[in-house]
Design an enzyme around this catalytic site. Structure first.
Site, mmCIF file in Angstrom:
data_model
loop_
_atom_site.group_PDB
_atom_site.id
_atom_site.type_symbol
_atom_site.label_atom_id
_atom_site.label_comp_id
_atom_site.label_asym_id
_atom_site.label_seq_id
_atom_site.Cartn_x
_atom_site.Cartn_y
_atom_site.Cartn_z
ATOM 1 N N GLY A 297 -23.375 -2.225 -5.014
ATOM 2 C CA GLY A 297 -23.906 -2.003 -6.349
ATOM 3 C C GLY A 297 -25.345 -1.526 -6.362
ATOM 4 N N TYR B 289 0.846 -1.186 0.000
ATOM 5 C CA TYR B 289 0.000 0.000 0.000
ATOM 6 C C TYR B 289 0.888 1.244 0.000
ATOM 7 C CZ TYR B 289 -3.754 -3.224 1.390
ATOM 8 O OH TYR B 289 -4.664 -4.254 1.465
ATOM 9 N N PRO C 149 -15.881 -4.704 1.713
ATOM 10 C CA PRO C 149 -17.054 -5.127 2.488
ATOM 11 C C PRO C 149 -18.312 -4.307 2.230
ATOM 12 C CG PRO C 149 -15.568 -3.866 3.874
ATOM 13 C CD PRO C 149 -14.851 -4.088 2.573
#
Length: 281
Positions: free
Chosen positions: A211, A61, A207
């Protein structure tokens, strides 16, 4: 239905099930410095202030930057705070992820994570991906060796199958598994069930992704209105009720969104609402 707020992880101990994912505290494409490093530090500190005691990051990251920000914000670490990191991806640019599972690389990156996080032993080290070009035995043996050497306390895997979990279990105790799982993507249902049967913490990535279910008039939107919550909070509350080993780690670079996400712990889904969401896809 009463939902437990904590979980006891093998080799790691008890943590709250709703944690914080530190992928979004870096730049766009999970690459480079965040637009405002001070804001990223504020988010991390606020998470701990609100009771988060499990933070998930990775050497990839940034790369490196997420781990460095966590150390800058939180070191020396509060008693009970667990920081999990991952190795196994190298980065060549924004949104580019290349698995590298050679033993010497995994060891090198683990040593660097120890240095960046300013600890003598990592609370939880997860293999970010199993490299298909490297014998799994080489990767699993290296993780086992790192634990035997005391460089890591607990071990986990990410985006794996049940068969891979079973194979890894021949080399070390698997404390966590981190697969994509949410209301609209339940393709890892078998892995979740295996984790539940074997007392393995299941960390769902993405999580909150819901949509069309979260669109106006959709089942998630309707549930949120009834409960006086946000769609994100309801999606997280559904995960927490779905399984006692579920450990959502919603990530954000905003204090406002962080506080909203953590508010999911107080959202109680009635049986009918849970059943409606369970049936929705």
């Amino acid at each position: 239905m009463e939902v437990s707020t904590t979980i006891d992880l093998k080799d790691l101990g008890r943590v709250h099930r709703l944690g914080f994912g530190a992928m979004r505290i870096v730049g766009d494409g999970v690459w480079g410095e965040p637009t405002d490093r001070g804001a990223a530090i504020a988010v991390v500190r606020r998470a701990v202030e609100l009771g988060v005691d499990f933070i998930d990051t990775a050497d990839s990251y940034g790369p490196n930057i997420s781990e460095e920000i966590l150390a800058e914000a939180l070191h020396p670490y509060k008693d009970g705070l667990k920081i999990a990191t991952k190795v196994g991806f190298t980065r060549t640019g924004p949104d580019v992820w290349v698995p590298v599972g050679r033993a010497e690389y995994l060891r090198q990156q683990t040593e660097l994570s120890l240095r960046k996080l300013k600890v003598d032993s990592l609370d939880l080290l997860q293999l970010h991906r199993i490299d298909p070009k490297v014998d799994p035995e080489e990767q699993f043996t290296l993780l086992r060796d790192l634990q035997k050497e005391g460089k890591v306390k607990a071990l986990g895997l990410s985006q794996v199958s049940v068969a891979q979990l079973e194979e890894a279990g021949k080399y070390f105790t698997v404390s966590t598994v981190q697969n994509r799982y949410n209301l609209t993507d339940r393709s890892s249902e078998d892995v979740l069930n295996y984790a539940e049967q074997n007392g393995i913490g299941f960390i769902p990535w993405a999580p909150i992704s819901a949509g069309e279910l979260a669109q106006p008039g959709g089942p998630l939107d309707e549930a949120a209105k009834r409960l006086g919550a946000t769609t994100s909070q309801v999606a997280l509350a559904w995960l927490l009720r779905r399984s006692p080993v579920m450990m959502p780690i919603p990530g954000t670079g905003s204090v406002k969104h962080l506080e909203e996400n953590l508010g999911a712990a107080a959202v109680v889904l009635d049986d009918d609402t849970y059943a409606e969401l369970e049936a929705a896809r």
